[in-house]
Scaffold this motif. Sequence first.
Motif, PDB file in Angstrom:
ATOM      1  N   TRP A  36     -34.762  38.562  17.726  1.00  0.00           N
ATOM      2  CA  TRP A  36     -35.151  37.163  17.595  1.00  0.00           C
ATOM      3  C   TRP A  36     -36.652  37.050  17.872  1.00  0.00           C
ATOM      4  O   TRP A  36     -37.231  37.920  18.522  1.00  0.00           O
ATOM      5  CB  TRP A  36     -34.393  36.294  18.607  1.00  0.00           C
ATOM      6  CG  TRP A  36     -32.916  36.301  18.424  1.00  0.00           C
ATOM      7  CD1 TRP A  36     -32.195  35.571  17.517  1.00  0.00           C
ATOM      8  CD2 TRP A  36     -31.957  37.069  19.166  1.00  0.00           C
ATOM      9  NE1 TRP A  36     -30.849  35.846  17.657  1.00  0.00           N
ATOM     10  CE2 TRP A  36     -30.678  36.761  18.658  1.00  0.00           C
ATOM     11  CE3 TRP A  36     -32.040  37.990  20.209  1.00  0.00           C
ATOM     12  CZ2 TRP A  36     -29.514  37.328  19.154  1.00  0.00           C
ATOM     13  CZ3 TRP A  36     -30.889  38.562  20.692  1.00  0.00           C
ATOM     14  CH2 TRP A  36     -29.642  38.234  20.172  1.00  0.00           C
ATOM     15  N   ALA A  73     -35.158  31.940  31.394  1.00  0.00           N
ATOM     16  CA  ALA A  73     -34.606  30.920  30.518  1.00  0.00           C
ATOM     17  C   ALA A  73     -35.372  29.602  30.646  1.00  0.00           C
ATOM     18  O   ALA A  73     -35.632  28.934  29.640  1.00  0.00           O
ATOM     19  CB  ALA A  73     -33.122  30.713  30.817  1.00  0.00           C
ATOM     20  N   ALA A  82     -35.231  25.616  23.523  1.00  0.00           N
ATOM     21  CA  ALA A  82     -33.855  26.095  23.661  1.00  0.00           C
ATOM     22  C   ALA A  82     -33.873  27.606  23.842  1.00  0.00           C
ATOM     23  O   ALA A  82     -34.879  28.258  23.566  1.00  0.00           O
ATOM     24  CB  ALA A  82     -33.038  25.743  22.418  1.00  0.00           C
ATOM     25  N   CYS A  83     -32.739  28.132  24.309  1.00  0.00           N
ATOM     26  CA  CYS A  83     -32.581  29.583  24.357  1.00  0.00           C
ATOM     27  C   CYS A  83     -31.104  29.914  24.441  1.00  0.00           C
ATOM     28  O   CYS A  83     -30.276  29.048  24.670  1.00  0.00           O
ATOM     29  CB  CYS A  83     -33.344  30.217  25.520  1.00  0.00           C
ATOM     30  SG  CYS A  83     -32.582  30.062  27.130  1.00  0.00           S
ATOM     31  N   ARG A  84     -30.807  31.165  24.216  1.00  0.00           N
ATOM     32  CA  ARG A  84     -29.452  31.677  24.433  1.00  0.00           C
ATOM     33  C   ARG A  84     -29.545  32.794  25.460  1.00  0.00           C
ATOM     34  O   ARG A  84     -30.549  33.490  25.540  1.00  0.00           O
ATOM     35  CB  ARG A  84     -28.805  32.139  23.125  1.00  0.00           C
ATOM     36  CG  ARG A  84     -29.612  33.068  22.307  1.00  0.00           C
ATOM     37  CD  ARG A  84     -28.919  33.453  20.998  1.00  0.00           C
ATOM     38  NE  ARG A  84     -29.151  32.589  19.879  1.00  0.00           N
ATOM     39  CZ  ARG A  84     -30.304  32.433  19.237  1.00  0.00           C
ATOM     40  NH1 ARG A  84     -31.386  33.062  19.632  1.00  0.00           N
ATOM     41  NH2 ARG A  84     -30.391  31.651  18.196  1.00  0.00           N
ATOM     42  N   LEU A  86     -27.128  36.019  26.768  1.00  0.00           N
ATOM     43  CA  LEU A  86     -25.888  36.728  26.487  1.00  0.00           C
ATOM     44  C   LEU A  86     -25.929  38.151  27.022  1.00  0.00           C
ATOM     45  O   LEU A  86     -26.988  38.729  27.228  1.00  0.00           O
ATOM     46  CB  LEU A  86     -25.568  36.726  24.990  1.00  0.00           C
ATOM     47  CG  LEU A  86     -26.515  37.467  24.061  1.00  0.00           C
ATOM     48  CD1 LEU A  86     -25.981  38.857  23.779  1.00  0.00           C
ATOM     49  CD2 LEU A  86     -26.632  36.706  22.757  1.00  0.00           C
ATOM     50  N   TRP A 100     -28.953  41.562  30.133  1.00  0.00           N
ATOM     51  CA  TRP A 100     -28.816  40.272  29.470  1.00  0.00           C
ATOM     52  C   TRP A 100     -29.967  40.110  28.498  1.00  0.00           C
ATOM     53  O   TRP A 100     -31.078  40.581  28.744  1.00  0.00           O
ATOM     54  CB  TRP A 100     -28.873  39.122  30.481  1.00  0.00           C
ATOM     55  CG  TRP A 100     -27.570  38.796  31.100  1.00  0.00           C
ATOM     56  CD1 TRP A 100     -26.624  37.940  30.618  1.00  0.00           C
ATOM     57  CD2 TRP A 100     -27.045  39.299  32.333  1.00  0.00           C
ATOM     58  NE1 TRP A 100     -25.551  37.887  31.477  1.00  0.00           N
ATOM     59  CE2 TRP A 100     -25.789  38.704  32.536  1.00  0.00           C
ATOM     60  CE3 TRP A 100     -27.517  40.184  33.286  1.00  0.00           C
ATOM     61  CZ2 TRP A 100     -25.001  38.967  33.640  1.00  0.00           C
ATOM     62  CZ3 TRP A 100     -26.741  40.468  34.392  1.00  0.00           C
ATOM     63  CH2 TRP A 100     -25.503  39.858  34.560  1.00  0.00           C
ATOM     64  N   SER A 103     -32.970  34.775  24.498  1.00  0.00           N
ATOM     65  CA  SER A 103     -33.613  34.739  23.186  1.00  0.00           C
ATOM     66  C   SER A 103     -33.733  33.320  22.656  1.00  0.00           C
ATOM     67  O   SER A 103     -33.038  32.405  23.107  1.00  0.00           O
ATOM     68  CB  SER A 103     -32.828  35.603  22.195  1.00  0.00           C
ATOM     69  OG  SER A 103     -31.535  35.080  22.027  1.00  0.00           O
ATOM     70  N   ALA A 104     -34.614  33.177  21.667  1.00  0.00           N
ATOM     71  CA  ALA A 104     -34.805  31.900  20.989  1.00  0.00           C
ATOM     72  C   ALA A 104     -35.213  32.180  19.553  1.00  0.00           C
ATOM     73  O   ALA A 104     -35.840  33.201  19.259  1.00  0.00           O
ATOM     74  CB  ALA A 104     -35.861  31.058  21.689  1.00  0.00           C
TER      75      ALA A 104
END
Length: 109
Positions: A36, A73, A82-84, A86, A100, A103-104
Amino acid sequence: MTDDFYCDEVLSGRTPVDVVIETPTVLAYHHTRPFWPVHIVVIPKRHVASLLALQVEDAPLLIELVQVIQQVATQVVEQHGACRVLTNLGRYQDSKHLHWHVSAGEPLR
């Protein structure tokens, strides 16, 4: 070479990384081959195979990992909106070291 990129390459210093946050036990850095546009990896500095391998005595390490993930984050959300966050397990986990992804953006590949 084992299936632990983080111990073999990153933590050994063999592969240089662009550090975002570092504590005595946790490292957050920009992914060496991002998926990303914003792709940060957070790892413990000692080997832990995966989230499933954590033990009760690892609670302090897990708390510190979550604190660093939260800091990363927060930075990403402030900069990109925003971000994820995972982690992968089983066959989805290429490197057998707990990590972990923060990402964005849309996938680059």
